[in-house]
Design a protein around this motif. Sequence first.
Motif, short mmCIF file in Angstrom:
data_model
loop_
_atom_site.label_atom_id
_atom_site.label_comp_id
_atom_site.label_asym_id
_atom_site.label_seq_id
_atom_site.Cartn_x
_atom_site.Cartn_y
_atom_site.Cartn_z
N LEU A 159 0.82 -1.21 0.00
CA LEU A 159 0.00 0.00 0.00
C LEU A 159 0.86 1.26 0.00
O LEU A 159 0.52 2.24 -0.66
N ASN A 202 3.66 1.70 -1.44
CA ASN A 202 4.15 1.92 -2.81
C ASN A 202 3.20 2.79 -3.63
O ASN A 202 3.64 3.50 -4.53
N TYR A 203 1.93 2.68 -3.34
CA TYR A 203 0.91 3.43 -4.10
C TYR A 203 0.31 4.59 -3.31
O TYR A 203 -0.59 5.26 -3.80
N GLU A 204 0.80 4.78 -2.10
CA GLU A 204 0.26 5.81 -1.20
C GLU A 204 -1.22 5.58 -0.91
O GLU A 204 -2.02 6.50 -0.85
N PHE A 205 -1.57 4.28 -0.73
CA PHE A 205 -2.91 3.89 -0.34
C PHE A 205 -2.94 3.74 1.18
O PHE A 205 -1.90 3.53 1.81
N LYS A 232 -7.75 5.91 -0.74
CA LYS A 232 -6.80 6.97 -1.09
C LYS A 232 -7.62 8.22 -1.32
O LYS A 232 -8.83 8.15 -1.54
N ASP A 279 -9.00 -0.93 -10.62
CA ASP A 279 -7.61 -1.21 -10.99
C ASP A 279 -6.70 -1.17 -9.76
O ASP A 279 -5.77 -1.99 -9.65
N ASP A 280 -6.94 -0.21 -8.86
CA ASP A 280 -6.16 -0.13 -7.62
C ASP A 280 -6.32 -1.42 -6.82
O ASP A 280 -5.34 -2.00 -6.33
N LYS A 332 -4.41 -4.35 -8.47
CA LYS A 332 -2.96 -4.29 -8.25
C LYS A 332 -2.59 -4.83 -6.87
O LYS A 332 -1.69 -5.66 -6.73
N VAL A 333 -3.31 -4.35 -5.86
CA VAL A 333 -3.02 -4.77 -4.49
C VAL A 333 -3.33 -6.25 -4.32
O VAL A 333 -2.56 -7.00 -3.72
N GLN A 358 -0.56 -8.48 -5.93
CA GLN A 358 0.70 -8.48 -5.18
C GLN A 358 0.55 -9.17 -3.83
O GLN A 358 1.44 -9.93 -3.42
#
Length: 154
Positions: A18, A20-23, A45, A52-53, A56-57, A60
């Motif tokens: 999280l 890495n994406y500033e989530f 966020k 899409d967010d 991605k999470v 990973q």
Amino acid sequence: MKKNVLEDMVTKMVLPILDNYEFELVDLEYTKEGPHFYLKVFIDKPGGITIDDCQKVSEQLSELLDEKDPIDDNYFLEVSSPGLDRPLKKDKDLEKSIGKDIEISLYKQVDGKKKYIGRLTKFDEKSILISDEKENIIEIDREIISKINLAIKF
């Protein structure tokens, strides 16, 4: 493995992803619903989370979970936004919600009620203060609160 230990372990795994994406991690829970187990990760966020967010999470975190394999049961991984009625679990969530309408559910009745809705006016480590529709201030002891969510008004 105990539920809270498992949730803490997965939290430590997901936080770097999280970051890495500033989530923001809003909540994480491991639950059983019917015959199935679910690992639910709620992220946010500024401006809101997209599909899409979440994808991605999810991809990973799924790789990490497969690699470390901390969960004995078969389970479904769900990564999503917290929704409009997002839970307010941390003081920073409450701080962001001052002036907003919230819904508080209690473990036991206070003045004949187990649910209160009002505008969050103030909080500290011991209590939450809300203002109801008649501008009455209600103070609720945090020890008897089972959950707090943003209220949805239609």
